[in-house]
Write a protein that holds these residues in place. Structure first.
Motif, PDB file in Angstrom:
ATOM      1  N   ALA A  87      17.152 -54.438  -4.533  1.00 49.23           N
ATOM      2  CA  ALA A  87      16.796 -55.082  -3.266  1.00 49.23           C
ATOM      3  C   ALA A  87      15.511 -54.529  -2.678  1.00 49.23           C
ATOM      4  N   HIS A  88      15.208 -53.257  -2.973  1.00 56.84           N
ATOM      5  CA  HIS A  88      14.049 -52.612  -2.363  1.00 56.84           C
ATOM      6  C   HIS A  88      12.878 -52.434  -3.324  1.00 56.84           C
ATOM      7  N   LEU A  89      12.925 -53.097  -4.487  1.00 59.49           N
ATOM      8  CA  LEU A  89      11.752 -53.131  -5.356  1.00 59.49           C
ATOM      9  C   LEU A  89      10.666 -53.983  -4.698  1.00 59.49           C
ATOM     10  N   PRO A  90       9.388 -53.759  -5.058  1.00 57.87           N
ATOM     11  CA  PRO A  90       8.339 -54.677  -4.597  1.00 57.87           C
ATOM     12  C   PRO A  90       8.686 -56.111  -4.979  1.00 57.87           C
ATOM     13  N   GLU A  91       8.239 -57.064  -4.174  1.00 63.10           N
ATOM     14  CA  GLU A  91       8.672 -58.458  -4.313  1.00 63.10           C
ATOM     15  C   GLU A  91       8.460 -59.008  -5.721  1.00 63.10           C
TER      16      GLU A  91
ATOM     17  N   ALA B 241       8.184 -57.396  -8.624  1.00 62.52           N
ATOM     18  CA  ALA B 241       9.079 -56.752  -9.585  1.00 62.52           C
ATOM     19  C   ALA B 241      10.508 -57.247  -9.409  1.00 62.52           C
ATOM     20  N   ARG B 242      10.930 -57.404  -8.165  1.00 63.14           N
ATOM     21  CA  ARG B 242      12.284 -57.901  -7.886  1.00 63.14           C
ATOM     22  C   ARG B 242      12.454 -59.319  -8.429  1.00 63.14           C
ATOM     23  N   ALA B 243      11.455 -60.165  -8.204  1.00 66.28           N
ATOM     24  CA  ALA B 243      11.524 -61.545  -8.686  1.00 66.28           C
ATOM     25  C   ALA B 243      11.581 -61.596 -10.206  1.00 66.28           C
ATOM     26  N   ALA B 244      10.837 -60.718 -10.870  1.00 65.93           N
ATOM     27  CA  ALA B 244      10.833 -60.704 -12.336  1.00 65.93           C
ATOM     28  C   ALA B 244      12.204 -60.333 -12.879  1.00 65.93           C
TER      29      ALA B 244
END
Length: 259
Positions: A159-163, A165-168
């Motif tokens: 949840a707290h990864l950069p946007e 990286a999270r989307a990937a």
């Protein structure tokens, strides 16, 4: 590490089985050996990496020559140089050093186990553990990893990864534009808003956990701490345990910002 699951019906192949650049294949083999926590045969390594037998043996030969892998009776495991890397990490890790006092304090206050978790590629990895002193306790071994799709710890760091990286990660697990991906995204947004994630009995039966992010000087999340307790002992005390973990994470984050 207490965990709870997203819907994985639409999960795509993991990164370990995806095609990787030729120069990265030796690292892929080493990463698979590190994650499994047991010796693996060549056939098992081929299954986990997707590499052809001849390619796999070339990478294993390089790793054995440098001491990163040991072979015994046709099975492979991390070698002595891997242990030296781990020792160097323990001595030099800024995050582990600064988080340790706060983890010890939280474990003493709660009488439960506390883990330090970070995200690496598509995995949540336990960097450090403080064990509860109670005879019935929840353990998540230092160095163990779980996929970033399930559980309080995995959800919190994801949840707290950069946007980007999270989307990937979400795309790789559930596929772009699928209902399952949107449900996972909604849950992660709720975790970011709440400031913590909780789960009960999803991966390790009978284990409840609360995971709270840690923030560094740039206000980017650098990991999370997770309090783990037997469900039977945590029942009725969840709010107090969450509060303790949130306070401990804030104290550790202040140390990270100051240093």
């Amino acid at each position: 590490m207490a965990t709870a699951c997203f819907d994985t019906a639409a999960m795509s192949k993991s990164a370990s089985s995806a095609a990787v650049p030729t120069a990265d294949r030796v690292l892929q083999v080493l990463a698979v050996l590190a994650r499994q926590g047991k010796t693996l045969s060549a056939a098992e390594l081929m299954e986990h990496t997707g590499l052809a037998r001849s390619t796999l043996y070339r990478q294993l030969a390089r790793l054995k020559r440098w001491g990163f892998v040991l072979e015994s009776d046709g099975h492979y495991a991390p070698g002595p140089l891997s242990l030296q890397l781990a020792l160097g990490f323990d001595l030099a890790s800024h995050l582990v050093r600064l988080a340790r006092p706060g983890m010890l304090e939280l474990a003493q206050q709660s009488q439960e186990s506390v883990g330090l978790i970070v995200a690496v590629n598509d995995q949540a990895i336990c960097l450090d553990m403080v064990e509860s002193q109670q005879s019935l306790r929840c353990s998540f071994e230092k160095g163990r990893s779980v996929p970033l799709r399930a559980g309080a710890s995995a959800k919190c760091v994801l949840a707290h990864l950069p946007e980007a990286a999270r989307a990937a990660v979400l795309d790789s697990l559930w596929g772009p534009g699928t209902p399952a991906r949107q449900a996972a995204q909604d849950e992660l947004d709720a975790i970011r808003q709440a400031g913590f994630a909780v789960s009960a009995g999803a991966v390790d039966p009978g284990v409840w956990g609360c995971s709270v992010p840690l923030f560094g000087a740039s206000r980017q999340a650098v990991g999370a701490i997770t309090l783990m307790a037997p469900i039977l002992r945590s029942q009725g005390h969840e709010e107090a345990l969450i509060r303790m973990t949130v306070v401990a994470a804030a104290r550790i984050s202040r140390q990270l910002v100051l240093h």
